[in-house]
Design an enzyme around this catalytic site. Structure first.
Site, mmCIF file in Angstrom:
data_model
loop_
_atom_site.group_PDB
_atom_site.id
_atom_site.type_symbol
_atom_site.label_atom_id
_atom_site.label_comp_id
_atom_site.label_asym_id
_atom_site.label_seq_id
_atom_site.Cartn_x
_atom_site.Cartn_y
_atom_site.Cartn_z
ATOM 1 N N LYS A 35 43.061 12.737 -20.844
ATOM 2 C CA LYS A 35 42.948 11.334 -21.802
ATOM 3 C C LYS A 35 44.246 10.891 -21.738
ATOM 4 O O LYS A 35 44.447 9.676 -22.094
ATOM 5 C CB LYS A 35 42.358 11.578 -22.938
ATOM 6 C CG LYS A 35 40.708 11.934 -22.779
ATOM 7 C CD LYS A 35 40.071 12.118 -24.318
ATOM 8 C CE LYS A 35 38.805 12.847 -24.098
ATOM 9 N NZ LYS A 35 37.778 12.158 -23.615
ATOM 10 N N HIS A 60 33.407 13.302 -33.007
ATOM 11 C CA HIS A 60 32.876 13.655 -31.289
ATOM 12 C C HIS A 60 32.172 15.012 -31.770
ATOM 13 O O HIS A 60 32.541 15.901 -32.219
ATOM 14 C CB HIS A 60 34.055 13.705 -30.465
ATOM 15 C CG HIS A 60 33.796 13.948 -28.995
ATOM 16 N ND1 HIS A 60 33.282 15.244 -28.433
ATOM 17 C CD2 HIS A 60 33.830 13.211 -28.082
ATOM 18 C CE1 HIS A 60 33.286 15.285 -27.135
ATOM 19 N NE2 HIS A 60 33.371 13.985 -26.797
ATOM 20 N N GLN A 72 41.955 10.767 -28.864
ATOM 21 C CA GLN A 72 41.946 9.409 -28.574
ATOM 22 C C GLN A 72 43.069 8.951 -29.270
ATOM 23 O O GLN A 72 43.245 7.578 -29.113
ATOM 24 C CB GLN A 72 40.674 8.720 -29.025
ATOM 25 C CG GLN A 72 39.503 9.245 -28.635
ATOM 26 C CD GLN A 72 39.366 8.734 -27.115
ATOM 27 O OE1 GLN A 72 40.004 7.840 -26.565
ATOM 28 N NE2 GLN A 72 38.303 9.600 -26.348
ATOM 29 N N ASP A 108 41.938 15.742 -34.709
ATOM 30 C CA ASP A 108 41.128 15.629 -33.288
ATOM 31 C C ASP A 108 41.847 14.398 -32.985
ATOM 32 O O ASP A 108 41.519 13.104 -33.106
ATOM 33 C CB ASP A 108 39.727 15.438 -33.305
ATOM 34 C CG ASP A 108 39.375 15.219 -31.939
ATOM 35 O OD1 ASP A 108 40.141 14.914 -31.068
ATOM 36 O OD2 ASP A 108 38.046 15.058 -31.776
ATOM 37 N N CYS A 143 28.874 11.192 -26.958
ATOM 38 C CA CYS A 143 29.058 12.576 -27.534
ATOM 39 C C CYS A 143 29.396 12.462 -29.299
ATOM 40 O O CYS A 143 30.005 13.141 -29.979
ATOM 41 C CB CYS A 143 29.962 13.439 -27.075
ATOM 42 S SG CYS A 143 29.937 13.818 -25.554
#
Ligand code: PLP
Length: 406
Positions: free
Chosen positions: A226, A123, A203, A200, A364
């Site tokens: 999220k 991203h 998600q 990261d 993104c």
């Protein structure tokens, strides 16, 4: 016990509403998850009963607010398996978490001629901060390639690692195409050469259990919104030994030890990295989201999404005009696709008319779109409240879209 989406749905007030006269099918959880009543209640209860600024107050209300804020930090610590609460830094979102790491760690550890490795799946939030750091320092950004399925090429990764590598930054799950990256291998190969790794996890934490000690990562970044929590709150986990070497990101109140006109000494972590009044209610809301997910059980959440991903993928594969982008063997939660002869934005708009909310665009991840030679995709992403009938409605709406464009 497995997750019952029929029951879970009832916990999310927004899913009771209709969209364009039809029951709302929400398939955009990768962009932001809807909020259960428990999170909404925790935030409004805090404002109605316990609100005050934290840390500096000597009166009871402030002490209560401080305790609730720190309890939330400890819930996050336990949720990601961190050893100590001080390793959990509250920030605005994953973007700020990664910028904090790039600023406070990157700026003092990356110099001219050094290298930082990211993956082709990132991203922009986990790409642009490292790219800009490299540009500023005269360092080089190296990129782990992906194959035609969207899986990382681990041999290429190993070849990229060198004595000049100062950091590896990598998504655990791709927001754009759903690839579940084998981060254990990424971390092991980096650590063999003494290179720290930032994950990261924006998600991944909403989709399966993530344990920072078990993974042995050095940094972990994610967003509360999220994770079924509120907007405005996110987390950067930093391994304890690294924390103490990091410079403050922002300066001001709440992060100091002693201030004179001549100089300032800084508080220890986490306060050192949390200048100013934080999002107190956001942290408490995030704590409530973690309680909610823990009650559902992350293993159940993972199994539920795996079942839906399998079901939805099979449905879309039955439509000859649909091409799924991202077909890695290890995938979770996200189906990206293009429809022959229909621009992804038109797909999104027509589906909206049917009450089906999906995302269309580059997600993104423009370099990844370039890799697959598409300007954009349509993306359906899953959450705990989705069920098979949502995916049936998605497939029906795509067929309708094809008829309109025939
Ligand atoms: N990383 C990944 C993998 C994401 O999916 C996102 C958001 O979509 C981000 C980072 C940035 O999250 P935020 O906008 O909450 O900072």
């Amino acid at each position: 016990m497995s997750l019952d989406p029929g029951l879970v749905r009832k916990d999310f007030p927004i899913l009771q509403r209709t969209m364009r006269g039809k029951p709302l099918v929400y398939l955009d959880t990768a962009a932001s998850a809807q909020k259960p009543q428990a999170v909404i209640d925790a935030i409004s209860h805090f404002y109605a009963n316990d609100y005050a600024n934290i840390h500096r107050g000597v009166y009871e209300l402030s002490a209560t607010a401080t305790r609730l804020h720190e309890q939330a930090r400890d819930k996050v610590r336990a949720f990601v398996g961190a050893a100590e609460a001080r390793e959990i830094i509250f920030v605005r979102n994953a973007t700020e978490a990664i910028n904090l790491a790039a600023w406070s760690y990157g700026r003092s550890n990356v110099s001219e001629g050094d290298e930082v490795i990211v993956s082709a799946l990132e991203h922009h939030a986990d790409l642009v901060p490292w790219q800009q750091l490299c540009l500023e320092k005269g360092a080089q950004l190296k990129v782990i390639p992906v194959d035609d399925d969207g899986a990382l090429d681990l041999d290429a990764y190993e070849a990229l690692l060198s004595e000049r590598t100062k950091l590896v930054a990598c998504a655990q799950v791709s927001n754009a195409i759903g690839t579940h990256v084998p981060v254990r291998d990424i971390i092991r190969l980096a650590h063999d050469r003494g290179v720290p790794v930032l994950l990261d996890a924006a998600q991944s934490v909403p989709r399966f259990e993530v344990d920072v000690q078990e993974l042995d990562c050095d940094f972990l970044a994610f967003s509360g919104h999220k994770l079924y929590g509120p907007t405005g709150i996110g987390v950067l986990y930093v391994r304890g030994e690294i924390l103490d070497q990091m410079l403050p990101y922002q300066t001001g109140g709440g992060m100091i030890e002693q201030v004179t006109f001549e100089e300032t000494t800084f508080a220890r972590a986490p306060e050192r990295f949390e200048a100013g009044t934080p999002d107190i209610a956001g942290a408490i809301g995030l704590g409530a989201a973690i309680d909610y997910l823990s009650e559902l059980g992350m293993a159940n959440v993972e199994a539920h999404e795996a079942d839906l991903l399998h079901y939805g993928t099979a449905l879309l594969e039955e439509i000859p005009e649909v091409r799924i982008i991202g077909t890695a063997k290890e995938k979770t939660g996200v189906v990206s696709f293009v429809v022959d002869g229909v621009h992804p934005h038109d797909v999104g708009t027509i589906l909206d008319g049917e009450g089906v909310a999906i995302r269309a665009g580059h997600h993104c991840a423009q370099p990844l779109m370039n890799r697959f030679q598409v300007p954009a995709t349509a993306r359906a992403s899953l959450g705990v409240y989705n069920d098979r009938s949502d995916l049936d409605r998605l497939a029906d709406a795509i067929r309708m879209c094809l008829e309109l464009f025939a």
